[in-house]
Design a protein around this motif. Sequence first.
Motif, PDB file in Angstrom:
ATOM      1  N   ALA A   1      -6.471  -0.094  -0.737  1.00 37.04           N
ATOM      2  CA  ALA A   1      -6.038   0.786   0.350  1.00 37.04           C
ATOM      3  C   ALA A   1      -5.097   1.873  -0.163  1.00 37.04           C
ATOM      4  O   ALA A   1      -5.008   2.959   0.426  1.00 37.04           O
ATOM      5  CB  ALA A   1      -5.348  -0.034   1.440  1.00 37.04           C
ATOM      6  N   ALA A   2      -4.397   1.585  -1.271  1.00 36.75           N
ATOM      7  CA  ALA A   2      -3.499   2.566  -1.883  1.00 36.75           C
ATOM      8  C   ALA A   2      -4.249   3.539  -2.792  1.00 36.75           C
ATOM      9  O   ALA A   2      -3.636   4.429  -3.388  1.00 36.75           O
ATOM     10  CB  ALA A   2      -2.411   1.851  -2.682  1.00 36.75           C
ATOM     11  N   GLY A   3      -5.561   3.354  -2.915  1.00 30.90           N
ATOM     12  CA  GLY A   3      -6.356   4.250  -3.747  1.00 30.90           C
ATOM     13  C   GLY A   3      -6.486   3.818  -5.190  1.00 30.90           C
ATOM     14  O   GLY A   3      -6.982   4.574  -6.028  1.00 30.90           O
ATOM     15  N   TRP A   4      -6.024   2.593  -5.499  1.00 31.40           N
ATOM     16  CA  TRP A   4      -6.211   2.075  -6.853  1.00 31.40           C
ATOM     17  C   TRP A   4      -7.682   1.696  -7.033  1.00 31.40           C
ATOM     18  O   TRP A   4      -8.380   1.367  -6.065  1.00 31.40           O
ATOM     19  CB  TRP A   4      -5.314   0.865  -7.090  1.00 31.40           C
TER      20      TRP A   4
ATOM     21  N   MET B   1      -5.862 -10.617  -1.196  1.00 30.04           N
ATOM     22  CA  MET B   1      -4.854  -9.908  -0.399  1.00 30.04           C
ATOM     23  C   MET B   1      -4.219  -8.781  -1.210  1.00 30.04           C
ATOM     24  O   MET B   1      -4.034  -7.665  -0.719  1.00 30.04           O
ATOM     25  CB  MET B   1      -3.775 -10.890   0.077  1.00 30.04           C
ATOM     26  N   ILE B   2      -3.883  -9.102  -2.463  1.00 27.99           N
ATOM     27  CA  ILE B   2      -3.309  -8.071  -3.339  1.00 27.99           C
ATOM     28  C   ILE B   2      -4.335  -6.961  -3.576  1.00 27.99           C
ATOM     29  O   ILE B   2      -4.018  -5.768  -3.512  1.00 27.99           O
ATOM     30  CB  ILE B   2      -2.862  -8.691  -4.676  1.00 27.99           C
ATOM     31  N   GLY B   3      -5.581  -7.369  -3.845  1.00 33.44           N
ATOM     32  CA  GLY B   3      -6.633  -6.390  -4.096  1.00 33.44           C
ATOM     33  C   GLY B   3      -6.852  -5.456  -2.923  1.00 33.44           C
ATOM     34  O   GLY B   3      -7.022  -4.240  -3.106  1.00 33.44           O
ATOM     35  N   SER B   4      -6.834  -5.996  -1.712  1.00 32.90           N
ATOM     36  CA  SER B   4      -7.031  -5.163  -0.520  1.00 32.90           C
ATOM     37  C   SER B   4      -5.930  -4.125  -0.387  1.00 32.90           C
ATOM     38  O   SER B   4      -6.188  -2.958  -0.062  1.00 32.90           O
ATOM     39  CB  SER B   4      -7.067  -6.049   0.734  1.00 32.90           C
ATOM     40  N   ALA B   5      -4.685  -4.551  -0.647  1.00 29.09           N
ATOM     41  CA  ALA B   5      -3.558  -3.617  -0.550  1.00 29.09           C
ATOM     42  C   ALA B   5      -3.665  -2.517  -1.603  1.00 29.09           C
ATOM     43  O   ALA B   5      -3.401  -1.338  -1.319  1.00 29.09           O
ATOM     44  CB  ALA B   5      -2.240  -4.377  -0.701  1.00 29.09           C
ATOM     45  N   LEU B   6      -4.067  -2.891  -2.818  1.00 34.49           N
ATOM     46  CA  LEU B   6      -4.183  -1.892  -3.887  1.00 34.49           C
ATOM     47  C   LEU B   6      -5.331  -0.921  -3.623  1.00 34.49           C
ATOM     48  O   LEU B   6      -5.202   0.291  -3.847  1.00 34.49           O
ATOM     49  CB  LEU B   6      -4.379  -2.590  -5.230  1.00 34.49           C
TER      50      LEU B   6
ATOM     51  N   THR C   1       0.827  -1.210   0.000  1.00 34.64           N
ATOM     52  CA  THR C   1       0.000   0.000   0.000  1.00 34.64           C
ATOM     53  C   THR C   1       0.861   1.259   0.000  1.00 34.64           C
ATOM     54  O   THR C   1       0.632   2.190  -0.783  1.00 34.64           O
ATOM     55  CB  THR C   1      -0.938  -0.005   1.220  1.00 34.64           C
ATOM     56  N   GLN C   2       1.871   1.291   0.861  1.00 31.73           N
ATOM     57  CA  GLN C   2       2.734   2.471   0.945  1.00 31.73           C
ATOM     58  C   GLN C   2       3.490   2.704  -0.362  1.00 31.73           C
ATOM     59  O   GLN C   2       3.619   3.840  -0.827  1.00 31.73           O
ATOM     60  CB  GLN C   2       3.721   2.305   2.103  1.00 31.73           C
ATOM     61  N   THR C   3       3.972   1.608  -0.960  1.00 34.59           N
ATOM     62  CA  THR C   3       4.739   1.734  -2.200  1.00 34.59           C
ATOM     63  C   THR C   3       3.881   2.230  -3.354  1.00 34.59           C
ATOM     64  O   THR C   3       4.345   3.006  -4.206  1.00 34.59           O
ATOM     65  CB  THR C   3       5.359   0.368  -2.573  1.00 34.59           C
ATOM     66  N   LEU C   4       2.617   1.807  -3.383  1.00 37.42           N
ATOM     67  CA  LEU C   4       1.773   2.067  -4.547  1.00 37.42           C
ATOM     68  C   LEU C   4       0.811   3.240  -4.374  1.00 37.42           C
ATOM     69  O   LEU C   4       0.137   3.632  -5.331  1.00 37.42           O
ATOM     70  CB  LEU C   4       0.997   0.794  -4.894  1.00 37.42           C
TER      71      LEU C   4
END
Length: 200
Positions: free
Chosen positions: A114-117, A107-112, A80-83
Motif C-alpha cells: 500500500a506504501a508503493g513498495w 500483514m506487513i506485506g499489505s502495508a508495504l 503505510t504512511q511512514t514508509l
Amino acid sequence: MFNTPAFSMILFSGLRQLGEILLLIGLSGEVALLILKITKGSWEKGLGITFAVLVLLGCGLEWWADSPRTLSAASQQRLTQTLTPYHGTPFDFSVELDPEAVSLMEMIGSALEAAGWKRQAVAHGHGYVPPGKPTAGLAVLRGVEVHVTQARMAEWGADGRPGAALLQALRNEGLTAVFKVIPDHHEGGGAIHIMVGAKP
C-alpha cells in the motif's frame, strides 16, 4: 535498554515461565486443599481464593505470552504512511512455516504494498508460495529481521533510508525486530529482505 529485541525475547520467555509456575502452584494448592480436607472456615476459604487467583494469573500470563502477533488496520495504516516516502523500494520475504508467522508476513506485506513498495520473489526462487503472491523463502528464527546486503547499505540501510525506516516502524508497532547487514553473496542484493520468524 527496555526497548530492545533481546529484552522483548527475555520478557516473553520470562512471562511464559512465570505463568507456568503460578499455574502449577495454584493447581497444587487446590489439590492439597481437597486431599488434606482443611475445614477451618475462613482460612480454608482464603486459601481457596488465593490458589484460584494464582491459577487465573498463570493462565492469563501464558495466554498473553503466547497470543499471536498481529497488526491492526490502524497499525498497518501507520506503517503505510511512514514508509510511503520510500515508495518503489523492492523487498522480499522469508518466513517460518508457522500460521502465525505467515499471517504476520502478509500483514506487513499489505502495508508495504500500500506504501508503493515492490514485493518480489526471493532470489533463489523456491520456498513458500503464498496464494497470488511472489515466492517467499523459508526461515527458522524468532522475531522479525530486516536484512540489507553490504553493497546496498548506503542506499537502503543507513539512517533515513528505507531499511532503517522499516525497522523503526515495525518496532513502533510493538514487534520484536532487528537489523542485519549481510554479505553480498549470502542473499541477492536486489531487494530488502524481511525475515519473519516465530514469536519470541
